[in-house]
Design an enzyme around this catalytic site. Sequence first.
Site, PDB file in Angstrom:
ATOM      1  N   THR A 371       0.841  -1.197   0.000  1.00  0.00           N
ATOM      2  CA  THR A 371       0.000   0.000   0.000  1.00  0.00           C
ATOM      3  C   THR A 371       0.884   1.258   0.000  1.00  0.00           C
ATOM      4  O   THR A 371       2.039   1.177   0.376  1.00  0.00           O
ATOM      5  CB  THR A 371      -0.841  -0.042   1.303  1.00  0.00           C
ATOM      6  OG1 THR A 371      -1.489  -1.284   1.302  1.00  0.00           O
ATOM      7  CG2 THR A 371      -1.800   1.096   1.407  1.00  0.00           C
ATOM      8  N   THR A 389      -3.701   0.837  -2.792  1.00  0.00           N
ATOM      9  CA  THR A 389      -3.037  -0.439  -2.560  1.00  0.00           C
ATOM     10  C   THR A 389      -3.323  -1.472  -3.628  1.00  0.00           C
ATOM     11  O   THR A 389      -4.359  -1.402  -4.302  1.00  0.00           O
ATOM     12  CB  THR A 389      -3.463  -1.009  -1.181  1.00  0.00           C
ATOM     13  OG1 THR A 389      -2.670  -2.142  -0.867  1.00  0.00           O
ATOM     14  CG2 THR A 389      -4.927  -1.403  -1.155  1.00  0.00           C
TER      15      THR A 389
HETATM   16  O1  DON Z   1      -6.625  -2.587   2.779  1.00  0.00           O
HETATM   17  C1  DON Z   1      -5.835  -3.043   3.598  1.00  0.00           C
HETATM   18  O2  DON Z   1      -5.957  -2.905   4.801  1.00  0.00           O
HETATM   19  C2  DON Z   1      -4.601  -3.792   3.097  1.00  0.00           C
HETATM   20  N1  DON Z   1      -4.878  -4.407   1.831  1.00  0.00           N
HETATM   21  C3  DON Z   1      -3.455  -2.840   3.004  1.00  0.00           C
HETATM   22  C4  DON Z   1      -2.176  -3.512   2.565  1.00  0.00           C
HETATM   23  C5  DON Z   1      -0.955  -2.773   2.934  1.00  0.00           C
HETATM   24  O3  DON Z   1      -1.005  -1.763   3.589  1.00  0.00           O
HETATM   25  C6  DON Z   1       0.334  -3.375   2.513  1.00  0.00           C
HETATM   26  N2  DON Z   1       1.402  -2.481   2.823  1.00  0.00           N
HETATM   27  N3  DON Z   1       2.381  -2.638   3.382  1.00  0.00           N
END
Ligand code: DON
Length: 560
Positions: A371, A389
């Site tokens: 993300t 993301t």
């Molecule tokens: O929407 C969400 O909460 C997750 N798919 C976010 C993923 C995310 O932050 C990955 N990053 N490091």
Amino acid sequence: MILAVISVMVACSNAPSTIIDNANNTDVGLSQPAVAMPDSYSADAAMQVLKEGGNAIDAAITAQFVLAVTLPEAGNVGGGGFMTIKFEDSTDFLDYREMAPKSAHRDMYLDQAGNVKPYESLFGAKASGIPGTVAGMWAAHKKYGTLDWERLVAPAVDLAENGFVVHEKLANNIARYISRTQEKGIKSNFSDYFSEAKAGTTFKQPELAETLKAIQQQGKDGFYKGEVATHIVDFMQQNGGLITHDDLQAYKAVWRKPLQLTWQGYELITAPPPSSGGVAVAQWIGMLEAYDATHDLPAQNSTEYIHVMSEIGKRVFADRAEYMGDPDFVSVPVKALTDANYINERAADIQPASISDTPSIKPGLKESEDTTHFSIMDRWGNAVANTTTINLTFGSGLVVTGAGFLLNDEMDDFSAKPGVPNFFGAVGGEANAIEPYKRMLSSMTPTLVTKGDQVVLVTGSPGGTTIISSVAQSLLNALLYDMSAEEAVNSPRFHHQLLPKDTIRMHNGFTEATVNELKAMGYTIDNRRFGDVHLIKRTKEGVEAASEKSGRGKSIVQPY
Ligand code: DON
């Protein structure tokens, strides 16, 4: 109690490096344009839009498309996100989260014995929800845009077609990803597209350039219809994915009412469901306030602070698992979960020096039941907090052949089976079960804070479930502990989410004494770093913008 602490902190805090003196500015309504971005390309492109007279939403659209080219770990057209907006006198929230394809069903990741099949919701075509980004940017443009769409998409087209110079961190991420997926035997075409991206070299993405041109020329139809759509559907059919032409046509970005609440004389404008983040941040800072009413406010990042915030985290995540999901499918009791009496009751049994028994922390309501983030402020004081993301770094690891972009693996954010943790260790049940066209629960929490009529803080972060801690702590650092933007993003953070039991994830940078004290209390310390906060803070003295040092971000404040 809080006031006394704040005045002490003011005396201690250092002058921020990015602050621009605007003492001579007499028009208090106007602001200094500012961006806090996850890389230099998005920072420069977004600032250029602001300089040309574009507003914060125009700049956000440009940044989103640039990041799809220069930050393939998370920037995207094949994923989704949330945008929190303050525009003139109104607030708004754009939900461009992915949706489950029509043929998705609750047991789709279970084997015959009812066990979750490893990796299926994380890698490969079946891991992807219907992408929402292009519909989201188009909706933002239609409602708030002032510059031409073609102009806004142009920097991304240029960077894909003519290339950009690869940052060392991106090159390392690509190399690590290729070797890890090979080790695990995961089928992917990722290296066909990205193995040439070496640090310091110019990297071009011709297929992605064509996709972006279609979007530039035809708006959202350039993605959900025509050649790009055909590339996506063909790719799905060849690789066992579920997304059809009907699914692409059915995708809709949704305007929602942001979650708004007052706290310490500020107004918080943050993410409502299908994000769990706004409710979670409200509970986190609310329970700290409740604790402060009966104890002294602990010093920032002291042992007591980390412990109390961890106890709060347990309660937050027990509620998240039980009550949260897509509000178009389940009724999420947002009011009850953020009610002051409920939050006070929930915090009442937090002990300053002993850890609660994990199984005793249950959902609390009495009734039935990679993300990336960027922050923008324009010259008029309008602001955008945007988190976007494709879920894990490089998403599903699959690039749509012919269209050149990475697909998300957002389906893993659903609860594949009640009680079985997803990649981020989050458990869930009925509220977040897979259903056709449902949005998977998110932790993304793009957040604005206003005082009076002015936006005083714009913040957000990547990091899965740890996003909630990054946002809550960056907000507390900047406003409750009165740190500068630089200090607020770089101060070490920690995260506790109920499970694994009594485990605190911590950045390096805490004192040895604090870490030892936490261990002596019975905590297990997990040292994996998380988050990448990009924050703008506006004070009477001017605007500050800061990007966390551990990433490859860039922040710019434009002088008057
Ligand atoms: O929407 C969400 O909460 C997750 N798919 C976010 C993923 C995310 O932050 C990955 N990053 N490091």
